[in-house]
Structures are given as C-alpha cells and as structure tokens.
Scaffold this motif. Sequence first.
Motif, PDB file in Angstrom:
ATOM      1  N   THR A   4       0.141 -15.106  39.702  1.00 23.93           N
ATOM      2  CA  THR A   4       0.169 -14.486  38.377  1.00 23.93           C
ATOM      3  C   THR A   4      -0.785 -15.174  37.408  1.00 23.93           C
ATOM      4  O   THR A   4      -1.506 -14.505  36.662  1.00 23.93           O
ATOM      5  CB  THR A   4       1.605 -14.498  37.818  1.00 23.93           C
ATOM      6  N   LEU A   5      -0.814 -16.515  37.410  1.00 23.98           N
ATOM      7  CA  LEU A   5      -1.679 -17.233  36.468  1.00 23.98           C
ATOM      8  C   LEU A   5      -3.155 -16.935  36.718  1.00 23.98           C
ATOM      9  O   LEU A   5      -3.911 -16.674  35.776  1.00 23.98           O
ATOM     10  CB  LEU A   5      -1.425 -18.737  36.556  1.00 23.98           C
ATOM     11  N   ASP A   6      -3.580 -16.972  37.973  1.00 27.08           N
ATOM     12  CA  ASP A   6      -4.982 -16.679  38.269  1.00 27.08           C
ATOM     13  C   ASP A   6      -5.314 -15.221  37.994  1.00 27.08           C
ATOM     14  O   ASP A   6      -6.402 -14.910  37.501  1.00 27.08           O
ATOM     15  CB  ASP A   6      -5.317 -17.029  39.721  1.00 27.08           C
ATOM     16  N   TYR A   7      -4.380 -14.334  38.301  1.00 29.47           N
ATOM     17  CA  TYR A   7      -4.639 -12.919  38.038  1.00 29.47           C
ATOM     18  C   TYR A   7      -4.849 -12.690  36.542  1.00 29.47           C
ATOM     19  O   TYR A   7      -5.784 -12.014  36.137  1.00 29.47           O
ATOM     20  CB  TYR A   7      -3.502 -12.039  38.549  1.00 29.47           C
ATOM     21  N   GLN A   8      -3.968 -13.281  35.733  1.00 33.10           N
ATOM     22  CA  GLN A   8      -4.126 -13.115  34.287  1.00 33.10           C
ATOM     23  C   GLN A   8      -5.450 -13.712  33.814  1.00 33.10           C
ATOM     24  O   GLN A   8      -6.159 -13.110  33.012  1.00 33.10           O
ATOM     25  CB  GLN A   8      -2.973 -13.769  33.541  1.00 33.10           C
ATOM     26  N   ALA A  19      -4.182  -3.012  41.205  1.00 36.01           N
ATOM     27  CA  ALA A  19      -3.471  -4.256  41.475  1.00 36.01           C
ATOM     28  C   ALA A  19      -1.978  -3.969  41.449  1.00 36.01           C
ATOM     29  O   ALA A  19      -1.509  -3.151  40.668  1.00 36.01           O
ATOM     30  CB  ALA A  19      -3.822  -5.304  40.435  1.00 36.01           C
ATOM     31  N   PHE A  20      -1.249  -4.638  42.310  1.00 38.43           N
ATOM     32  CA  PHE A  20       0.192  -4.477  42.383  1.00 38.43           C
ATOM     33  C   PHE A  20       0.841  -5.819  42.148  1.00 38.43           C
ATOM     34  O   PHE A  20       0.413  -6.818  42.719  1.00 38.43           O
ATOM     35  CB  PHE A  20       0.608  -3.959  43.762  1.00 38.43           C
ATOM     36  N   HIS A  21       1.853  -5.858  41.329  1.00 32.59           N
ATOM     37  CA  HIS A  21       2.614  -7.078  41.107  1.00 32.59           C
ATOM     38  C   HIS A  21       3.900  -6.953  41.899  1.00 32.59           C
ATOM     39  O   HIS A  21       4.605  -5.972  41.792  1.00 32.59           O
ATOM     40  CB  HIS A  21       2.920  -7.250  39.619  1.00 32.59           C
ATOM     41  N   GLN A  22       4.189  -7.936  42.725  1.00 30.74           N
ATOM     42  CA  GLN A  22       5.369  -7.845  43.564  1.00 30.74           C
ATOM     43  C   GLN A  22       5.905  -9.207  43.934  1.00 30.74           C
ATOM     44  O   GLN A  22       5.351 -10.219  43.577  1.00 30.74           O
ATOM     45  CB  GLN A  22       5.088  -7.033  44.821  1.00 30.74           C
ATOM     46  N   CYS A  64      -2.197 -18.231  47.328  1.00 33.29           N
ATOM     47  CA  CYS A  64      -3.121 -17.562  46.412  1.00 33.29           C
ATOM     48  C   CYS A  64      -4.551 -17.689  46.926  1.00 33.29           C
ATOM     49  O   CYS A  64      -4.987 -18.777  47.308  1.00 33.29           O
ATOM     50  CB  CYS A  64      -3.001 -18.199  45.025  1.00 33.29           C
ATOM     51  N   LYS A  65      -5.281 -16.588  46.918  1.00 37.36           N
ATOM     52  CA  LYS A  65      -6.675 -16.561  47.362  1.00 37.36           C
ATOM     53  C   LYS A  65      -7.560 -17.433  46.479  1.00 37.36           C
ATOM     54  O   LYS A  65      -8.559 -17.975  46.930  1.00 37.36           O
ATOM     55  CB  LYS A  65      -7.170 -15.111  47.341  1.00 37.36           C
ATOM     56  N   VAL A  66      -7.175 -17.616  45.213  1.00 39.33           N
ATOM     57  CA  VAL A  66      -8.008 -18.343  44.262  1.00 39.33           C
ATOM     58  C   VAL A  66      -7.705 -19.841  44.259  1.00 39.33           C
ATOM     59  O   VAL A  66      -8.596 -20.662  44.478  1.00 39.33           O
ATOM     60  CB  VAL A  66      -7.839 -17.767  42.837  1.00 39.33           C
ATOM     61  N   CYS A  67      -6.437 -20.200  44.038  1.00 38.08           N
ATOM     62  CA  CYS A  67      -6.096 -21.618  43.853  1.00 38.08           C
ATOM     63  C   CYS A  67      -5.350 -22.242  45.025  1.00 38.08           C
ATOM     64  O   CYS A  67      -5.172 -23.452  45.068  1.00 38.08           O
ATOM     65  CB  CYS A  67      -5.283 -21.813  42.577  1.00 38.08           C
ATOM     66  N   GLY A  68      -4.887 -21.426  45.970  1.00 40.22           N
ATOM     67  CA  GLY A  68      -4.177 -21.962  47.125  1.00 40.22           C
ATOM     68  C   GLY A  68      -2.723 -22.298  46.887  1.00 40.22           C
ATOM     69  O   GLY A  68      -2.075 -22.889  47.742  1.00 40.22           O
ATOM     70  N   GLY A 108       6.134 -14.408  41.892  1.00 37.90           N
ATOM     71  CA  GLY A 108       5.444 -13.127  41.896  1.00 37.90           C
ATOM     72  C   GLY A 108       3.970 -13.302  42.192  1.00 37.90           C
ATOM     73  O   GLY A 108       3.419 -14.397  42.093  1.00 37.90           O
ATOM     74  N   PHE A 109       3.334 -12.223  42.560  1.00 40.64           N
ATOM     75  CA  PHE A 109       1.911 -12.253  42.857  1.00 40.64           C
ATOM     76  C   PHE A 109       1.350 -10.857  42.647  1.00 40.64           C
ATOM     77  O   PHE A 109       2.084  -9.889  42.530  1.00 40.64           O
ATOM     78  CB  PHE A 109       1.647 -12.725  44.291  1.00 40.64           C
ATOM     79  N   PHE A 110       0.042 -10.788  42.597  1.00 42.70           N
ATOM     80  CA  PHE A 110      -0.664  -9.514  42.495  1.00 42.70           C
ATOM     81  C   PHE A 110      -1.494  -9.318  43.749  1.00 42.70           C
ATOM     82  O   PHE A 110      -1.919 -10.284  44.375  1.00 42.70           O
ATOM     83  CB  PHE A 110      -1.588  -9.507  41.274  1.00 42.70           C
ATOM     84  N   VAL A 111      -1.726  -8.065  44.100  1.00 40.42           N
ATOM     85  CA  VAL A 111      -2.617  -7.726  45.194  1.00 40.42           C
ATOM     86  C   VAL A 111      -3.789  -6.974  44.576  1.00 40.42           C
ATOM     87  O   VAL A 111      -3.610  -5.968  43.903  1.00 40.42           O
ATOM     88  CB  VAL A 111      -1.932  -6.831  46.257  1.00 40.42           C
ATOM     89  N   ARG A 112      -4.984  -7.490  44.801  1.00 39.18           N
ATOM     90  CA  ARG A 112      -6.181  -6.832  44.274  1.00 39.18           C
ATOM     91  C   ARG A 112      -7.229  -6.811  45.376  1.00 39.18           C
ATOM     92  O   ARG A 112      -7.642  -7.866  45.846  1.00 39.18           O
ATOM     93  CB  ARG A 112      -6.709  -7.557  43.043  1.00 39.18           C
ATOM     94  N   GLN A 113      -7.635  -5.640  45.765  1.00 34.55           N
ATOM     95  CA  GLN A 113      -8.621  -5.431  46.824  1.00 34.55           C
ATOM     96  C   GLN A 113      -8.233  -6.197  48.093  1.00 34.55           C
ATOM     97  O   GLN A 113      -9.063  -6.812  48.741  1.00 34.55           O
ATOM     98  CB  GLN A 113     -10.010  -5.841  46.344  1.00 34.55           C
ATOM     99  N   GLY A 114      -6.943  -6.186  48.407  1.00 32.61           N
ATOM    100  CA  GLY A 114      -6.438  -6.819  49.622  1.00 32.61           C
ATOM    101  C   GLY A 114      -6.201  -8.305  49.517  1.00 32.61           C
ATOM    102  O   GLY A 114      -5.713  -8.924  50.459  1.00 32.61           O
ATOM    103  N   ASP A 115      -6.542  -8.915  48.391  1.00 32.53           N
ATOM    104  CA  ASP A 115      -6.316 -10.347  48.188  1.00 32.53           C
ATOM    105  C   ASP A 115      -5.018 -10.568  47.433  1.00 32.53           C
ATOM    106  O   ASP A 115      -4.688  -9.828  46.500  1.00 32.53           O
ATOM    107  CB  ASP A 115      -7.471 -10.970  47.389  1.00 32.53           C
TER     108      ASP A 115
END
Length: 120
Positions: free
Chosen positions: A79-83, A4-7, A57-61, A68-75
């Motif tokens: 930050t809140l959903d990733y955590q 995962a990348f935070h950017q 966000c892929k999870v909450c929209g 900031g955001f994370f990239v995980r498996q292309g999604d």
Amino acid sequence: MSTAFHQQAMHSPLEQQKSAGGSGGGSSIPCQTCGKPCKGEVLRVQNKHFHIKCFICKVCGSDLAQGGFFVRQGDYICTLDYQRMYGTRCFSCEEFIEGEVVSALGKTYHPRCFVCAACK
C-alpha cells in the motif's frame, strides 16, 4: 490504461486445494515467485500460489502476506509504495487520498479539506 486492485492475501493449506484435483499423483503446484513446489501453508492470490515468504512487494520487498496490497500490471505492490508511486494527493493538505474524493477545477481534495477559501 491499467487497473489496480486492492486486496488481502488468503492463507490456505495446500492439501485441501490439491484434493479437489483428484487423487494425488505427485503433481505439485509451483510457487509463482520462486517456482519451487508449494507445500503446507501457502497463499493463494488470484488463483496463483505463493510460499508465504515469497509473497513480497515488487518495489520494496516487504512482506505482503499480512497486509493489504495492490495489483498493477501483474505486479504485487504494498500500500505504501502504491500510494507513493500512483496515489492521488489532496490539493489542500497534500496527504494521500483514500476513499471518497471531491474534484473541482481540476484539483482533488478530501471531503473534509474542500472548504471555502475565504472563511475556512
């Protein structure tokens, strides 16, 4: 194992991006989310282009263009959903850990939370 990348997103006018590709022959760059041509102000993330309203966000929209955001498996995930989904919690205070950690006996702590259990 996934990485995962935070950017942060980078705002850029698309006209400057297209000018590097030669004289405009009408080819447009599609939005990675909706597929429609990107015009004017767009976001470029990992060499992919998005309309500002499409970078969510892929999870909450929620809007990812401002934070900031994370990239995980292309999604792309806020930050809140990733955590919530993948974060590590401190064994002592149960809050999510960002930055430095202390690991001992298979448990993870904030450095400030890793204290002697007898004398605290």
